[in-house]
Structure formats: C-alpha cells, structure tokens
Design a protein around this motif. Structure first.
Motif, PDB file in Angstrom:
ATOM      1  N   VAL A   1      38.118  36.038  38.643  1.00  0.00           N
ATOM      2  CA  VAL A   1      39.499  36.835  38.332  1.00  0.00           C
ATOM      3  C   VAL A   1      40.144  36.257  37.369  1.00  0.00           C
ATOM      4  N   GLY A   2      40.931  37.180  36.710  1.00  0.00           N
ATOM      5  CA  GLY A   2      41.916  36.737  35.497  1.00  0.00           C
ATOM      6  C   GLY A   2      42.317  37.857  34.816  1.00  0.00           C
TER       7      GLY A   2
ATOM      8  N   LYS B   1      37.939  34.822  30.522  1.00  0.00           N
ATOM      9  CA  LYS B   1      37.162  34.944  31.890  1.00  0.00           C
ATOM     10  C   LYS B   1      35.706  35.024  30.869  1.00  0.00           C
TER      11      LYS B   1
ATOM     12  N   ILE C   1      36.762  32.321  45.113  1.00  0.00           N
ATOM     13  CA  ILE C   1      37.439  33.030  44.171  1.00  0.00           C
ATOM     14  C   ILE C   1      37.822  32.085  42.826  1.00  0.00           C
TER      15      ILE C   1
ATOM     16  N   ALA D   1      39.666  31.575  39.955  1.00  0.00           N
ATOM     17  CA  ALA D   1      40.887  32.027  39.531  1.00  0.00           C
ATOM     18  C   ALA D   1      41.098  31.623  38.015  1.00  0.00           C
TER      19      ALA D   1
ATOM     20  N   THR E   1      43.172  31.242  34.403  1.00  0.00           N
ATOM     21  CA  THR E   1      44.475  31.204  33.596  1.00  0.00           C
ATOM     22  C   THR E   1      44.520  30.344  32.343  1.00  0.00           C
TER      23      THR E   1
ATOM     24  N   SER F   1      50.717  33.010  37.361  1.00  0.00           N
ATOM     25  CA  SER F   1      49.233  32.948  37.142  1.00  0.00           C
ATOM     26  C   SER F   1      49.013  34.334  37.944  1.00  0.00           C
TER      27      SER F   1
ATOM     28  N   ALA G   1      46.221  35.475  38.314  1.00  0.00           N
ATOM     29  CA  ALA G   1      44.692  35.380  39.063  1.00  0.00           C
ATOM     30  C   ALA G   1      45.128  34.666  40.448  1.00  0.00           C
ATOM     31  N   LEU G   2      46.148  33.470  40.400  1.00  0.00           N
ATOM     32  CA  LEU G   2      46.162  32.765  41.539  1.00  0.00           C
ATOM     33  C   LEU G   2      46.960  33.704  42.681  1.00  0.00           C
TER      34      LEU G   2
ATOM     35  N   ALA H   1      44.578  35.842  44.580  1.00  0.00           N
ATOM     36  CA  ALA H   1      43.542  35.048  45.190  1.00  0.00           C
ATOM     37  C   ALA H   1      44.671  34.657  46.662  1.00  0.00           C
TER      38      ALA H   1
ATOM     39  N   THR I   1      39.308  28.968  46.999  1.00  0.00           N
ATOM     40  CA  THR I   1      39.810  29.370  45.640  1.00  0.00           C
ATOM     41  C   THR I   1      39.805  28.281  44.690  1.00  0.00           C
TER      42      THR I   1
ATOM     43  N   ALA J   1      40.600  27.015  40.878  1.00  0.00           N
ATOM     44  CA  ALA J   1      41.214  27.320  39.669  1.00  0.00           C
ATOM     45  C   ALA J   1      40.761  26.790  38.311  1.00  0.00           C
TER      46      ALA J   1
END
Length: 698
Positions: free
Chosen positions: A31-32, A38, A180, A182, A184, A193, A195-196, A199, A209, A211
C-alpha cells in the motif's frame, strides 16, 4: 518453516482453478501513494523489470504476485519437461499454461490485460491479475500490488477515483491473514503518511504492518532518515526498513536491478553505516519471508477449520442439487411420494423441518379452530342486532288480528332463527382460513422440505397446480357441509333439548317467585284468596297448555301476567286522531310513534323471549363450535391428506410427461458443476494442510 509459503502457493493455485476467493490466504499487501516507489520495491524483490511504467495511475488492477524459489535441480527438471530455455520464467493464470521467459513480454501482458478489463480511461477494476514468477534468485513470497492512493482525479479519471481506490485497498488489507507493507517516500513527512494511516484503520494494534521508506537518496541536503528508520517519528511494531530505488534515469538507461541493489548497499554503508545491515532490498526480502512464514504458521489452524466448514457447506449444497437423473420414471415417483409424505407430516406436526418463526401446518389449523374461530363465535352477542321493538313486532305479527292470551311460539322461532343465522358467516370464514393454510403448506414443503424440487421447476409448478386444484375442488364441498350444519339448526328448533328445558325451568321458578312477592305486597283491602284464585286459574290455563305439548317454556308466560311494570320505553304508535269534517280517513297511514313505557305484560313478554333466545342460541353456538371443525377436518383436511398422493400420481406419473417435468432449470447444471469443483478444491486444500500437519510444521 520454509516449506509453509509454497503450501500457501499451492492453496492459492487450488482456489484459482475455481476462480474463488472464499478463503482469505496469508499474503503481503503493498500500500502506498502514487509515485511512492511501490513498483520499484516489488521489482527489487523480483529482480526484474516486470511492472508497467508511466505517469499518473499505472497500476489499475490488483496484481497478485507469487514468487517461487526454485533450486537448480528443480529448474533443470522443469526446463526439460516444459522446454524452457532459461533459469527464470513466469506464468499468468488467465493465459493457462503459457510460459513467459521474456520479462518484457510479461510487462506487456500486464498492460494488455489491464486495459482489457479496466479500459484505457485510467479507471480501475477489482478483478485481480495472477502472476507467478519462478526464479532461483527470489525468496518465497506472495505479494499484492494495488493502485496508488490518490486525492484528485486527473484527465479522464472518474470523479470518485479516490473512493474507488480506498475501497479496493480496504478489501485486501481487511483480510486478517494479510501483512500490510506500507510504502512511504523518505522525502515526505512520515507523520502524514497515507499508507500508515489506512493501515492503522484496519490494524489498530499494528501487529501486521511493516513500513518501508523509499527514496533515501533523494532527501534534502543536510537531512537524513535516521530518526524515521529508528522509529522515533512513527513507531511501527514490525519495523521500518529503508531502501534506495532506481531513478527514472536508471530505468530509462535499462540499469539492471542487480546493479541497483549493489549501489543501494554502497549508499547505505556510506550514509547509514550503523543501520546498513538492517535496511536495503535484500534485508527487506528476508524480513518479508520470515514474517510471512510465521504469519502462515499462526494462520494455518484457523485456515484448516475454515476449509473444513466450507467443505461441509458445499457438500450439503451439492446434495441439495442432486445427482444427474438416470432413471426418470423412478425419480419422478420418488419426488411425488416425498412431497406428499412431507405435506402430510407438516399437517400432523412430524415434519423434519419445523418452523420456529411462526405457526405452520397442523398447528396453525388447530389455532384457527380453537382460537380464531372459537373467539369469533364467543364474540357474537346472542341478542346482537335485536331491539325491543323487533321483539314486540314479532310477537304482534305472530298473533294475527286477534289479541293473544299467550306469547306465540312462532315469534320465538322467528327471532331465534334470525340470531342463529349469524353463526354461518364466521363458520364459512373458518373454512376459508384452513383452506389458505393448506395452500401455504405447499410453499413450505417446497422451500424447506423438498429442495430437490427446485431442480425441476416444471415439476414443482405441476405439483403446485395439482394440489391447488384438489384444494379448490374440496372447498365448495366443505362450504356446503358447513352451510348445512347451520341449516340443520334452523330446520328444527328443539325446545325439548335438555339444556333448554333446564333454562326454562329456572326462569319458571324466577317468575313464580315474582308472583309470590307480588301477592305478599298486595294492600290489605284486597282479599288474598281472590288473588290466589286468580293466580290458580292462570296456572291451570298454563297447565292445560303444557298437556297440549306446547313445551315447558310457555308455562311461564301466563304466571307472570301481573308482574310489576318495567321502566323501559318503547316507540308505540298512538291511535289515529279524529278526522276533520269533510276529510276521508286513510287507515293505512302510519302514525308518528311516541315514546311510552312498556306495560307489565309487554315487559314480561320481551324479557321471556330474550331469555329464551339467549338460552337456545348458546346451545346452538356450542354445537356449531364443535361440529364445524369436525366437518372441515373430514371434508377438507383429511380428504386431501388421504388422496394427495394418488391424485399426484394419477395426474403427473405419465410417460409422456417425464422428459418435460424432469427438465432442470437452466442454471442448475452449472451450479452443480461449480459446487462440485469448489468442493473438490476444498478437499484438495484440506489434504494439503493435512500433509503439512503430518510433518509437524506447526
């Protein structure tokens, strides 16, 4: 432990064959935001350029990427069997067994498949692309690449593109078995962020999660990501890993991923020497592999339970669809017999599927008889709709031109028949309610008891028609019988009925008591022997009447001749006024009634008739309340139960109708095939997990 990820890959392949995602398998979801790096992260893990490149939103469909590590020996064996020239290759699910050794061709296929479903207007789709990469240079991983988070639609993108992307992302990260990832960019504020943020909405405690901070080499001069990588800005439980992406110039110049990884290592050693061994693409790959293995180990027991439950459900579903029909004659007879038996059991209360939400079948029929019908009859007032004027008018009309010494019996019969007639309407309504319930039982048996009928809609419709026709034929017969029950009561007013005689005797005693009270209250000037003689003459007259067979109830009429006058008022027409001179008198003119009190005799006659009507009405009501349910059971319920199967067999069990009646619905065969394939996949998945369990891998 290392073998757990291939197990998940096998399970993914099993469920891909049936095109279903009913099992949420462990996987890593990337995810981003757009341009956060990504795609570069994924390509670094693969070691090849496989993803489309461009400006704006490029990833417009989920890409489920399975990385399969192969040993040299397995690679040679597979290459020989499939004629593969190379140590790395890829396979798409939608292209079946086609093998791609040219990774540029894989990238082009992703672009073509994306446009085939999502179009070329930058729209997105939730239909995933499945790609499997076999290579000795990768670790076993299952990753999901999703469209980048965006805020503002660009060009001809849909106006709600942000909402569409968020819904797609949440569809995957809401899977509790997913990890996940994430992503960034380091040159953005970690505290903002996206993404975070997304999440944390599904992984509140941060247990799944990880990062990734990209573009470490693009930070402003004089700044670094030390605090971010150490978790001092935003702590992440699974950790924060920094990497260096290939720049757009590197991509344009076809810089190899392997060369980029070497440059990344050199950068980390120079810029972050104390953290170099805990960052970088290789460390990320090993970390993801380790996290995924442990996550799979934790998920497998629950996954096994879920698979077994689904297997049982699909087995039951497949059983309801039935096997393909071989012997149509036997199948038709079996279905008819089963429906008839289930219909009868529903009435008797012995059905396999008992309704818990409401009364059904025989229980509702019982409720109709004893609650609905019973309460309705009890609510009918014996004297309802009958006024004092009606009673007096009936008495006078029954006497003819001569004043009567006694209340005529005809008036009682006339009035009591009028009241008894009121019982016919609720009795016929009872028949209607039972008929409606027996019609509902047909649908109940179709929905809950004989689901096999759903396979054959024409047979189902034919059975409904036959049973409905049978019920329709029995309805007028039952109505006629109920009508006759009331007519029987009207045909003969039995004043010798024991219950009625007892009521009359009680009223005689009451009137005699009133007579004695009257004599006791006479003034002293009136000789009591004369009053008694007058009473004796009246009693003698009544006795003669009794000997004449007129019934005990009439004996009370004369004995209360001189009882005290009541206070009730009645509309009595006055005598016509004297005609004026020169005007003719019209004897047919109806004079305007005036209000007056009832005479003693009129009050006595009304009270006696009303009491007799009430007494006899209650007797008849009791008879009707008992006989109507019996008639309905005999002429409708039991008759349908006894003749249902013979009626169905006679109407439907014909060789000319076999093929037509046993024609399955258009989608039944397809649903049976899909259920069988899914059951087979679940059983295979259960077997795969059982094999892992035998090796004590968890």
């Amino acid at each position: 432990m290392e073998a757990l990820i291939p197990v998940i890959n096998k399970l993914q392949d099993v469920f891909n064959t049936v095109g279903a995602d009913i099992i949420q398998l462990p996987q890593i979801v990337v995810v981003g935001t757009q341009s956060s790096g990504k795609s570069s992260v994924l390509e670094s893990l693969v070691g090849r350029d496989i993803l489309p490149r461009g400006t704006g939103i490029v990833t417009r469909r989920p890409l489920i990427l399975q990385l399969v590590h192969i040993d040299p020996e397995d690679r040679r064996k597979t290459s020989e069997e499939n004629g593969i020239d190379g140590e790395e290759w890829g396979k798409f699910l939608h292209t079946k067994n086609k093998i791609y050794t040219d990774f540029e061709e894989i990238r082009q296929e992703i672009e073509a498949e994306t446009e085939r479903i999502s179009g070329n207007n930058k729209g997105i789709s939730d239909d995933p692309i499945h790609l499997k990469i076999f290579s000795p240079h990768v670790v076993n991983l299952t990753l999901v690449d999703l469209p980048g988070i965006t805020k503002v639609p660009v060009g001809d993108q849909p106006k709600d593109i942000e909402i569409q992307i968020r819904e797609l992302i949440f569809k995957y990260i809401s899977n509790p078995n997913s990890i996940i990832l994430a992503v960034t960019a380091a040159n953005t504020d970690m505290a903002t962020s996206e993404a975070l943020k997304v999440a944390r909405e599904v992984d509140i405690d941060g247990r799944r999660t990880l990062a990734v901070v990209t573009k470490l080499d693009l930070m402003d001069a004089g700044t670094d990501a030390m605090d971010v990588l150490m978790g001092r800005v935003i702590p992440v439980k699974l950790g924060i890993i920094g990497i260096v992406n290939r720049s757009q110039l590197d991509i344009n110049q076809k810089k190899l991923v392997a060369d980029a990884i070497r440059d990344e290592y050199a950068f980390l050693q120079k810029k972050y020497p104390s953290l170099a061994n805990r960052n970088g693409t290789k460390y990320l790959a090993r970390t993801l592999n380790r996290l995924l293995m442990h996550h799979i180990r934790d998920c497998l027991p629950e996954l096994k339970t879920r698979i077994n439950v689904l297997a049982a459900q699909y087995q039951s579903l497949l059983n309801s669809y039935g096997e393909p029909v071989d012997d149509k004659s036997a199948t038709l007879l079996q279905l008819i017999t089963k429906f008839a038996a289930e219909y009868c059991r529903t009435i008797e209360g012995t059905a396999k599927y008992i309704e818990t939400a409401e009364l059904c079948g025989g229980a509702r029929i019982c409720y109709i008889f004893h609650e609905t019908f019973g309460r309705t009859l009890e609510s009918v007032d014996p004297l309802g709709g009958l006024t004092t004027i009606d009673v007096l008018t009936a008495i006078r009309n029954a006497t003819g031109p001569r004043p009567a010494l006694f209340v005529p019996e005809v008036s009682f019969e006339l009035l009591v028949k009028r009241q008894v007639k009121r019982l016919e309407e609720p009795s016929l309504r009872c028949v209607e309610l039972v008929h409606e319930e027996m019609q509902r039982i047909i649908q109940h048996c179709s929905n809950y008891s004989t689901q096999e009928l759903l396979r054959f809609p024409k047979l189902h419709d034919a059975i409904v028609e036959v049973v409905t026709s049978l019920l329709r034929k029995r309805l007028p017969v039952t109505n006629e019988m109920v009508h006759n029950l009331v007519a029987i009561e009207l045909a003969y007013i039995n004043t010798k009925h024991p219950d009625f005689a007892d009521a009359c005797g009680l009223m005689n005693n009451n009137i005699e008591e009133q007579r004695r009270n009257r004599m006791r209250d006479l003034p002293a000037a009136v000789p009591r022997d004369k009053a008694a003689a007058s009473g004796s003459q009246s009693s003698g007259s009544v006795s003669e009447q009794n000997d004449g067979g007129m019934g005990n109830w009439r004996g009370m009429l004369k004995r209360g001749e001189d009882s005290a006058a009541g206070d009730r008022a009645v509309q009595q027409p006055p005598y016509p006024s004297s005609p004026q001179k020169g005007h003719a008198v019209n004897l047919l003119d109806v004079p305007v009634p005036v209000s007056r009190k009832l005479s003693a005799r009129e009050q006595r006659d009304c009270e006696v008739i009303e009491r007799l009507i009430k007494s006899y009405f209650l007797i008849v009501r009791k008879n009707i309340q008992d006989s109507v349910p019996k008639a309905v059971m005999h002429f409708l319920v039991n008759h349908v139960k006894d003749s249902l199967q013979s009626e169905l067999v006679g109407q439907l069990y014909k060789s000319a109708l076999l093929n037509d009646l046993l024609t399955e619905s258009e989608d039944m065969a397809q649903r049976r095939t899909e259920a069988a394939d899914m059951l087979k996949a679940l059983q295979k998945a259960s077997q795969v997990i059982a094999e892992i369990r035998e090796t004590h891998m968890w």
